[in-house]
Each structure stands twice: as structure tokens, then as C-alpha cells.
Write a protein that holds these residues in place. Structure first.
Motif, PDB file in Angstrom:
ATOM      1  N   ALA A  72       0.893  -1.181  -0.031  1.00 19.20           N
ATOM      2  CA  ALA A  72       0.071  -0.103  -0.063  1.00 19.20           C
ATOM      3  C   ALA A  72       0.772   1.111  -0.089  1.00 19.20           C
ATOM      4  CB  ALA A  72      -0.983   0.053   1.229  1.00 19.20           C
ATOM      5  N   ALA A  73       1.926   1.049   0.993  1.00 17.69           N
ATOM      6  CA  ALA A  73       2.812   2.347   0.813  1.00 17.69           C
ATOM      7  C   ALA A  73       3.551   2.496  -0.695  1.00 17.69           C
ATOM      8  CB  ALA A  73       3.937   2.105   1.883  1.00 17.69           C
ATOM      9  N   LEU A  74       4.050   1.589  -1.213  1.00 15.98           N
ATOM     10  CA  LEU A  74       4.334   1.506  -2.593  1.00 15.98           C
ATOM     11  C   LEU A  74       3.498   2.225  -3.612  1.00 15.98           C
ATOM     12  CD1 LEU A  74       7.175   0.664  -4.253  1.00 15.98           C
ATOM     13  CD2 LEU A  74       5.794  -1.437  -4.974  1.00 15.98           C
ATOM     14  N   GLN A  75       2.453   1.753  -3.635  1.00 16.29           N
ATOM     15  CA  GLN A  75       1.277   2.178  -4.624  1.00 16.29           C
ATOM     16  C   GLN A  75       1.236   3.740  -4.156  1.00 16.29           C
ATOM     17  OE1 GLN A  75      -2.465   0.185  -3.673  1.00 16.29           O
ATOM     18  NE2 GLN A  75      -2.504  -0.359  -5.571  1.00 16.29           N
ATOM     19  N   MET A  76       1.485   4.575  -2.944  1.00 14.74           N
ATOM     20  CA  MET A  76       1.149   5.812  -2.695  1.00 14.74           C
ATOM     21  C   MET A  76       2.475   6.669  -3.028  1.00 14.74           C
ATOM     22  SD  MET A  76      -1.675   6.339  -0.527  1.00 14.74           S
ATOM     23  CE  MET A  76      -1.261   7.511   0.450  1.00 14.74           C
ATOM     24  N   ASP A  77       3.606   6.048  -3.682  1.00 12.35           N
ATOM     25  CA  ASP A  77       4.699   6.815  -3.930  1.00 12.35           C
ATOM     26  C   ASP A  77       4.487   7.157  -5.339  1.00 12.35           C
ATOM     27  OD1 ASP A  77       7.630   7.068  -2.676  1.00 12.35           O
ATOM     28  OD2 ASP A  77       7.482   7.248  -4.849  1.00 12.35           O
ATOM     29  N   PRO A  78       4.712   8.440  -5.596  1.00 13.31           N
ATOM     30  CA  PRO A  78       4.443   8.892  -6.873  1.00 13.31           C
ATOM     31  C   PRO A  78       5.457   8.837  -7.875  1.00 13.31           C
ATOM     32  CG  PRO A  78       5.130  10.721  -5.516  1.00 13.31           C
ATOM     33  CD  PRO A  78       5.015   9.459  -4.658  1.00 13.31           C
ATOM     34  N   ARG A  79       6.611   8.151  -7.391  1.00 13.49           N
ATOM     35  CA  ARG A  79       7.878   7.603  -8.495  1.00 13.49           C
ATOM     36  C   ARG A  79       7.502   6.437  -8.816  1.00 13.49           C
ATOM     37  NH1 ARG A  79      12.536   7.884  -3.917  1.00 13.49           N
ATOM     38  NH2 ARG A  79      10.552   7.265  -2.723  1.00 13.49           N
ATOM     39  N   VAL A  80       6.436   5.752  -8.568  1.00  5.44           N
ATOM     40  CA  VAL A  80       6.227   4.336  -9.173  1.00  5.44           C
ATOM     41  C   VAL A  80       4.556   4.391  -9.528  1.00  5.44           C
ATOM     42  CG1 VAL A  80       7.945   3.033  -8.046  1.00  5.44           C
ATOM     43  CG2 VAL A  80       5.973   3.142  -7.016  1.00  5.44           C
ATOM     44  N   GLU A  81       4.536   3.573 -10.805  1.00  2.00           N
ATOM     45  CA  GLU A  81       3.097   3.308 -11.337  1.00  2.00           C
ATOM     46  C   GLU A  81       2.803   1.886 -10.855  1.00  2.00           C
ATOM     47  OE1 GLU A  81       1.924   4.706 -14.977  1.00  2.00           O
ATOM     48  OE2 GLU A  81       0.641   2.843 -15.208  1.00  2.00           O
ATOM     49  N   VAL A  82       1.819   1.598  -9.924  1.00  2.00           N
ATOM     50  CA  VAL A  82       1.729   0.132  -9.535  1.00  2.00           C
ATOM     51  C   VAL A  82       0.387  -0.471  -9.983  1.00  2.00           C
ATOM     52  CG1 VAL A  82       1.640  -1.688  -7.456  1.00  2.00           C
ATOM     53  CG2 VAL A  82       3.358   0.428  -7.376  1.00  2.00           C
ATOM     54  N   THR A  83       0.398  -1.353 -10.605  1.00  2.00           N
ATOM     55  CA  THR A  83      -0.893  -2.347 -10.914  1.00  2.00           C
ATOM     56  C   THR A  83      -0.890  -3.417 -10.063  1.00  2.00           C
ATOM     57  OG1 THR A  83      -0.747  -1.497 -13.173  1.00  2.00           O
ATOM     58  CG2 THR A  83      -2.314  -3.439 -12.424  1.00  2.00           C
ATOM     59  N   LEU A  84      -2.030  -3.408  -9.039  1.00  2.00           N
ATOM     60  CA  LEU A  84      -1.804  -4.552  -7.903  1.00  2.00           C
ATOM     61  C   LEU A  84      -2.980  -5.402  -8.402  1.00  2.00           C
ATOM     62  CD1 LEU A  84      -0.897  -5.956  -5.146  1.00  2.00           C
ATOM     63  CD2 LEU A  84      -2.272  -3.924  -4.080  1.00  2.00           C
ATOM     64  N   VAL A  85      -2.531  -6.671  -8.737  1.00  2.00           N
ATOM     65  CA  VAL A  85      -3.625  -7.719  -9.087  1.00  2.00           C
ATOM     66  C   VAL A  85      -3.321  -8.893  -8.070  1.00  2.00           C
ATOM     67  CG1 VAL A  85      -3.891  -9.604 -11.046  1.00  2.00           C
ATOM     68  CG2 VAL A  85      -2.958  -7.291 -11.531  1.00  2.00           C
ATOM     69  N   THR A  86      -4.603  -9.224  -7.592  1.00  2.00           N
ATOM     70  CA  THR A  86      -4.650 -10.332  -6.442  1.00  2.00           C
ATOM     71  C   THR A  86      -5.305 -11.518  -6.947  1.00  2.00           C
ATOM     72  OG1 THR A  86      -4.856 -10.947  -4.274  1.00  2.00           O
ATOM     73  CG2 THR A  86      -6.274  -9.347  -5.066  1.00  2.00           C
ATOM     74  N   GLN A  87      -4.970 -12.898  -6.525  1.00  2.00           N
ATOM     75  CA  GLN A  87      -5.891 -13.826  -6.753  1.00  2.00           C
ATOM     76  C   GLN A  87      -6.694 -14.116  -5.527  1.00  2.00           C
ATOM     77  OE1 GLN A  87      -3.302 -17.167  -8.952  1.00  2.00           O
ATOM     78  NE2 GLN A  87      -2.004 -15.746  -7.774  1.00  2.00           N
ATOM     79  N   ASN A  88      -6.067 -13.364  -4.605  1.00  2.00           N
ATOM     80  CA  ASN A  88      -6.953 -13.551  -3.203  1.00  2.00           C
ATOM     81  C   ASN A  88      -8.635 -13.255  -3.195  1.00  2.00           C
ATOM     82  OD1 ASN A  88      -4.659 -14.683  -2.615  1.00  2.00           O
ATOM     83  ND2 ASN A  88      -3.715 -12.986  -1.405  1.00  2.00           N
ATOM     84  N   VAL A  89      -9.234 -13.771  -2.602  1.00  2.00           N
ATOM     85  CA  VAL A  89     -10.664 -13.383  -2.522  1.00  2.00           C
ATOM     86  C   VAL A  89     -10.969 -12.489  -1.117  1.00  2.00           C
ATOM     87  CG1 VAL A  89     -11.522 -15.113  -4.240  1.00  2.00           C
ATOM     88  CG2 VAL A  89     -11.538 -15.731  -1.757  1.00  2.00           C
ATOM     89  N   ASP A  90      -9.924 -12.266  -0.444  1.00  2.00           N
ATOM     90  CA  ASP A  90     -10.245 -11.488   0.830  1.00  2.00           C
ATOM     91  C   ASP A  90      -9.648 -10.055   0.436  1.00  2.00           C
ATOM     92  OD1 ASP A  90      -7.275 -10.841   0.982  1.00  2.00           O
ATOM     93  OD2 ASP A  90      -6.793 -12.840   1.842  1.00  2.00           O
ATOM     94  N   ASP A  91     -10.058  -9.225   1.541  1.00  2.00           N
ATOM     95  CA  ASP A  91      -9.795  -7.726   1.237  1.00  2.00           C
ATOM     96  C   ASP A  91      -8.839  -7.089   2.189  1.00  2.00           C
ATOM     97  OD1 ASP A  91     -11.048  -8.124   3.969  1.00  2.00           O
ATOM     98  OD2 ASP A  91     -12.474  -6.486   3.860  1.00  2.00           O
ATOM     99  N   LEU A  92      -7.746  -7.896   2.663  1.00  2.00           N
ATOM    100  CA  LEU A  92      -6.724  -7.573   3.216  1.00  2.00           C
ATOM    101  C   LEU A  92      -5.738  -6.253   2.523  1.00  2.00           C
ATOM    102  CD1 LEU A  92      -5.772 -10.805   4.826  1.00  2.00           C
ATOM    103  CD2 LEU A  92      -6.822  -9.005   6.084  1.00  2.00           C
ATOM    104  N   HIS A  93      -5.706  -6.361   1.352  1.00  2.00           N
ATOM    105  CA  HIS A  93      -4.969  -5.282   0.681  1.00  2.00           C
ATOM    106  C   HIS A  93      -5.665  -3.997   0.479  1.00  2.00           C
ATOM    107  CE1 HIS A  93      -1.860  -7.483  -1.735  1.00  2.00           C
ATOM    108  NE2 HIS A  93      -2.718  -8.212  -1.931  1.00  2.00           N
ATOM    109  N   GLU A  94      -7.079  -4.099   0.603  1.00  2.00           N
ATOM    110  CA  GLU A  94      -7.687  -2.594   0.874  1.00  2.00           C
ATOM    111  C   GLU A  94      -7.782  -2.377   2.446  1.00  2.00           C
ATOM    112  OE1 GLU A  94      -8.977  -5.558  -1.028  1.00  2.00           O
ATOM    113  OE2 GLU A  94      -9.832  -4.701  -2.661  1.00  2.00           O
TER     114      GLU A  94
END
Ligand code: APR
Length: 226
Positions: A72-94
Motif C-alpha cells: 500500500a505504501a509503494l502504491q502511494m509513492d509518486p515515483r512508481v506506477e503500481v498495478t496490484l493484481v490479486t488472486q486472493n478473494v479476501d480484502d486484506l490489501h484494501e
């Protein structure tokens, strides 16, 4: 830098969710064909609901871990563009603060009408009595074996543009996700595996780092951001 990250059950293992194929994993004690196929649901919907009710209760009792938080911290950093794909059906990333998570295998926190395709937030306990307004039977909005994963066009487009593809905590057994590393490589991306141990696809990756997700993922994120 454009990064595509694919996560699997291993990232949530230390949150207490368990995995599917490790020793003592879910599919060692439960019958995948009965619980994770459309045919299994047609044959015994009550058993399938009971399984996902148990999983839904389990995820509600678990917390995101340091690996989810680091992504989540990586996604917030303006220097990188992150596409986060998960196979998990839980909501722990969110719950760790990630936004726009691509749930390619759906989520058991959403109910899907098996008749009309309508979706709504899943009640804590679903049963054969859980119905859509159209009268159709509700099922968990998860992609079962034999069904087509969601958002494949969006994932394919992200893989084409990626500078780096990273797979975290996935055994590399289930396609199409298992094929992402080769696709990314063919499109010219660097590839990295972060896993407890070498996965089935280990030799397809240019680089790897093995260890528990709560250690290797924050370590890698730290490297990228410094
Ligand atoms: N940290 C990092 N990796 C871990 C950890 C950990 N603490 N614990 C286990 N792992 C690794 C295992 O070594 C294994 O390679 O996570 C991987 C989990 O693999 P699977 O159980 O097969 O899970 P996954 O790859 O997500 O399964 C894919 O299969 O049944 C379906 O739909 C389900 O989305 C799931 C799909």
C-alpha cells in the motif's frame, strides 16, 4: 517505473488465512472440485455456501500484515506506477490501504446472482435462501475452476507496459495467473519472485528472494523506494 504485482495466498498466510497447496493447506482437507467449481455449486449449494461462510468469517478475524502494508505504501509513492493484481478473494490489501486492487478471482465479500449477474455486498452468512431481487439464487462472487478470471484485458494491458513484474506468495500452478511472468518477460519486463520457497514457475523469473512475505516484501519495497 511501472510495476505489475501479482499476489497469491502466501501474502495473507501470516495474517492467519492459510494457503491452498502447502502442507495442511485448504485443498488438502477440502475437495476443490466440490467447493470451487460451478458443477460443485449446482450439486450442493449449501455445502459451498458453508465453506465460503467459514472463509468470510475467517477473513473478518484476520488483519493485514506488514507485506500488505508495504505494498500500500509503494502504491502511494509518486515515483512508481503500481498495478496490484490479486488472486486472493479476501480484502486484506484494501484494509492495508491499497486502492484499485484488481481481484482477478473475485471476492467472497460480494454476492453474485447466478441468474441475472447482479452483485451486492455479501451478507455474513449466505445460504440457498439468499436470493437476488430477480429471484435467482445468490453465489459468492468468486471465480471457480472452469470459469474465466475477471479483468483480463486490463491485466494484459498493464503487463504490456510493465518495467517490472513481481509475483508474491503464489505457487504458480493456476493459470492464467501462472503465465503472467512469461508474458511480462516477452513484453520486455524484468521479473522478480518473492515467495517462501521456489514456486513451480521459479525458473521463469530473472530474480528471486525467498522468505516469509512479512520480511521479503517490506525489504523489497524499501529497496525500490530508496
Ligand atoms: N510468505 C510468502 N509466501 C508464502 C508464505 C509466506 N508466509 N506461506 C506460503 N507461501 C507460498 C507457498 O510457498 C506457495 O508457493 O505461497 C504460495 C501459496 O500457493 P497456493 O496455496 O497454491 O495459493 P495461490 O497460488 O494463491 O493459489 C492460486 O488457486 O485454489 C485457487 O483460486 C485459488 O486463487 C487461488 C489459486
Amino acid at each position: 517505473m511501472r510495476i505489475v504485482i501479482l499476489t497469491g495466498a502466501g501474502i495473507s498466510a501470516e495474517s492467519g488465512m492459510g494457503t491452498f497447496r502447502d502442507k495442511g493447506g485448504l485443498w488438502e482437507n477440502a475437495d476443490l472440485m466440490k467447493l470451487a467449481t460451478p458443477e460443485g455449486f449446482a450439486e450442493d449449494p449449501a455445502a459451498v455456501h458453508a465453506f465460503y461462510n467459514m472463509r468470510r468469517a475467517k477473513v473478518r478475524s484476520c488483519q493485514p500484515n506488514a507485506a500488505h502494508v508495504a505494498l500500500a505504501a509503494l502504491q502511494m509513492d509518486p515515483r512508481v506506477e503500481v498495478t496490484l493484481v490479486t488472486q486472493n478473494v479476501d480484502d486484506l490489501h484494501e484494509r492495508a490501504g491499497s486502492r484499485d486492487v484488481i481481484h482477478m478471482h473475485g471476492t467472497h465479500l460480494v454476492a453474485l446472482c447466478a441468474a441475472c449477474g447482479d452483485r451486492w455486498p455479501a451478507p455474513e452468512v449466505m445460504s440457498v435462501e439468499t436470493r437476488c431481487v430477480c429471484g435467482g439464487m445468490a453465489r459468492p462472487d468468486v471465480v471457480w475452476f472452469g470459469e474465466v478470471p475477471y479483468h483480463m484485458d486490463r491485466i494484459g494491458a498493464a503487463l504490456q507496459r510493465a518495467d517490472l513484474f513481481v509475483a508474491i506468495g503464489t505457487s504458480g500452478v493456476v493459470y492464467p495467473a501462472a503465465g503472467f511472468v512469461r508474458a511480462a518477460q516477452e513484453f520486455g519486463a524484468d521479473t522478480l519472485e518473492l515467495n517462501l520457497e521456489p514456486s513451480e514457475r521459479a525458473t521463469d523469473f530473472a530474480r528471486s528472494c525467498f522468505g516469509p512475505a512479512t520480511e521479503v516484501v517490506p525489504g523489497w519495497v524499501n529497496e525500490v523506494l530508496t
